[in-house]
Design a protein around this motif. Structure first.
Motif, PDB file in Angstrom:
ATOM      1  N   LEU A  42      -3.615  10.037   1.992  1.00 38.88           N
ATOM      2  CA  LEU A  42      -5.065  10.076   1.904  1.00 38.88           C
ATOM      3  C   LEU A  42      -5.680  10.676   3.163  1.00 38.88           C
ATOM      4  O   LEU A  42      -6.701  11.366   3.097  1.00 38.88           O
ATOM      5  CB  LEU A  42      -5.607   8.672   1.638  1.00 38.88           C
ATOM      6  N   ALA A  43      -5.053  10.435   4.315  1.00 37.62           N
ATOM      7  CA  ALA A  43      -5.525  11.054   5.554  1.00 37.62           C
ATOM      8  C   ALA A  43      -5.374  12.574   5.476  1.00 37.62           C
ATOM      9  O   ALA A  43      -6.249  13.329   5.952  1.00 37.62           O
ATOM     10  CB  ALA A  43      -4.753  10.509   6.755  1.00 37.62           C
ATOM     11  N   ARG A  90      -1.936   5.608   2.736  1.00 42.92           N
ATOM     12  CA  ARG A  90      -2.977   6.076   3.646  1.00 42.92           C
ATOM     13  C   ARG A  90      -2.582   7.362   4.381  1.00 42.92           C
ATOM     14  O   ARG A  90      -3.455   8.109   4.819  1.00 42.92           O
ATOM     15  CB  ARG A  90      -3.357   4.965   4.628  1.00 42.92           C
ATOM     16  N   TYR A 124      -8.922   3.874  -4.272  1.00 41.59           N
ATOM     17  CA  TYR A 124      -9.582   4.136  -2.992  1.00 41.59           C
ATOM     18  C   TYR A 124     -10.829   4.984  -3.195  1.00 41.59           C
ATOM     19  O   TYR A 124     -10.868   5.845  -4.079  1.00 41.59           O
ATOM     20  CB  TYR A 124      -8.656   4.895  -2.041  1.00 41.59           C
ATOM     21  N   GLU A 154       3.666   5.904   2.647  1.00 39.07           N
ATOM     22  CA  GLU A 154       2.436   5.162   2.901  1.00 39.07           C
ATOM     23  C   GLU A 154       1.247   5.862   2.244  1.00 39.07           C
ATOM     24  O   GLU A 154       0.997   7.046   2.485  1.00 39.07           O
ATOM     25  CB  GLU A 154       2.194   5.042   4.403  1.00 39.07           C
ATOM     26  N   GLU A 187       0.829  -1.202   0.000  1.00 39.37           N
ATOM     27  CA  GLU A 187       0.000   0.000   0.000  1.00 39.37           C
ATOM     28  C   GLU A 187       0.866   1.255   0.000  1.00 39.37           C
ATOM     29  O   GLU A 187       0.553   2.239   0.653  1.00 39.37           O
ATOM     30  CB  GLU A 187      -0.941   0.008   1.208  1.00 39.37           C
ATOM     31  N   LEU A 196     -12.882   7.699  -1.010  1.00 47.39           N
ATOM     32  CA  LEU A 196     -12.529   8.513   0.149  1.00 47.39           C
ATOM     33  C   LEU A 196     -13.554   9.611   0.384  1.00 47.39           C
ATOM     34  O   LEU A 196     -13.971  10.308  -0.548  1.00 47.39           O
ATOM     35  CB  LEU A 196     -11.145   9.131  -0.076  1.00 47.39           C
ATOM     36  N   LEU A 227     -12.531   5.798   4.491  1.00 40.22           N
ATOM     37  CA  LEU A 227     -11.589   5.454   3.423  1.00 40.22           C
ATOM     38  C   LEU A 227     -11.670   3.949   3.175  1.00 40.22           C
ATOM     39  O   LEU A 227     -11.567   3.147   4.107  1.00 40.22           O
ATOM     40  CB  LEU A 227     -10.165   5.838   3.828  1.00 40.22           C
TER      41      LEU A 227
END
Length: 244
Positions: free
Chosen positions: A208-209, A205, A137, A203, A122, A139, A144
Motif C-alpha cells: 500500500l505504501a 502496508r 483500507y 506485509e 495484516e 488510502l 492510510l
C-alpha cells in the motif's frame, strides 16, 4: 449443498477446521457436519460434534494396531481430527486481528478503497477464492487507514462462491491478491474492481505504501479518475497492470 444463513463465527470455525483436516474442503466438512447435526449449523450445534462423529462421517476407520495406514499416519489423522473438533467448539486459540482505524465516509478526500486477500494478521497472503478474509483500507497519497475486516468464510456456503466474494468487496476500487483464477478475475473486473496480483505476498502496508507513492507521482489514468484528478491532468502510467 443447501445454501443457508450462518453466523460469521460459525463460518470461520468451519473454514479453519477444514484447513487442519487432510485433503478436506470446506464443502466436504459441511456435508460431514450436516450428517450428524442436520441443516442448522450454529455455535450450539457445533459444540455437539465429536471426534468419533467426524471420523465416521468421513468414512475414517482404523484397526487398534494401526495396520491399515501405519501407526504414524493414524496418529497424525487423529491429532488433526481432535484439533478440528476443538476449532468447531470454539476452544482453539483465536487469531488476534489488527485494530480498525476510525473512519467516516468523506474523511479522506481523493482516496481509494483497497481490499487485501488475507489469511493472517495484516498480511497479503490469500488467493481470491480461498482467503479467510479481506482487509479493507482507505488510502490517499498522504494517509492510510484500516477501516474494516470482512470474513469470507460464508462464501463456501454460497451457490456462486466467487460472486459472493465479489459482493463482499464491491465498494472497493482495487483488490490485492496473491493469485486469482481467470473466471474469478473476470467477475472482479466486471464489478469495477482493479485486481493487483502479487504472487510473492508479504506485509499489506508495504504494498500500500508503494501504491501511495504511485498516486503521489504518476497514477495511471484509471486510478487518477477514481481519486478525482481532472482529465487533462492525468498522466499515463501502466506499472500497475500486473494481472495476467
Amino acid at each position: 449443498m443447501t445454501e443457508q444463513r450462518i453466523s460469521d463465527e460459525v463460518a470461520l470455525r468451519i473454514a479453519l477446521a477444514a484447513r487442519v483436516l487432510p485433503e478436506t474442503s470446506v464443502g466436504d466438512l459441511i456435508e460431514a457436519l450436516q450428517t450428524y447435526l442436520g441443516e442448522e449449523l450454529t455455535e450450539t450445534t457445533l459444540s455437539k460434534i465429536t471426534v468419533t462423529n467426524l471420523k465416521t462421517a468421513f468414512g475414517q476407520t482404523y484397526d487398534l494396531d494401526g495396520e491399515e495406514e501405519g501407526e504414524d499416519a493414524r496418529t497424525q489423522d487423529i491429532v488433526a481430527f481432535k484439533e478440528a473438533v476443538r476449532i468447531l467448539w470454539g476452544e482453539a486459540e483465536t487469531e488476534r486481528l489488527p485494530a480498525l482505524d476510525p473512519y467516516q465516509e468523506g474523511d479522506m478526500p481523493s482516496s481509494v478503497r483497497i481490499a487485501i486477500a488475507s489469511n493472517h494478521g495484516e498480511l497479503l497472503d490469500g488467493h481470491f477464492g480461498s482467503c479467510l478474509r479481506y482487509l479493507i483500507y482507505q488510502l490517499s497519497a498522504q494517509e492510510l487507514r484500516l477501516i474494516d475486516i470482512r470474513s469470507a468464510a460464508a462464501a463456501n456456503l454460497a451457490e456462486d462462491k466467487n460472486g459472493f466474494r465479489v459482493s463482499l468487496i464491491q465498494d472497493c476500487q482495487v483488490l490485492y491478491i496473491v493469485s486469482v483464477g481467470g473466471p474469478a478475475a473476470a467477475k472482479v473486473i466486471k464489478a469495477g474492481i482493479y485486481p493487483m496480483k502479487k504472487a510473492e505476498g508479504g506485509e499489506a502496508r508495504k504494498f500500500l505504501a508503494e501504491l501511495q507513492a504511485v498516486i503521489e507521482t504518476a497514477p495511471p489514468p484509471w486510478l487518477a479518475k477514481v481519486i478525482g484528478v481532472a482529465a487533462g491532468d492525468r498522466v499515463k502510467n501502466y506499472k500497475l497492470t500486473e494481472v495476467n
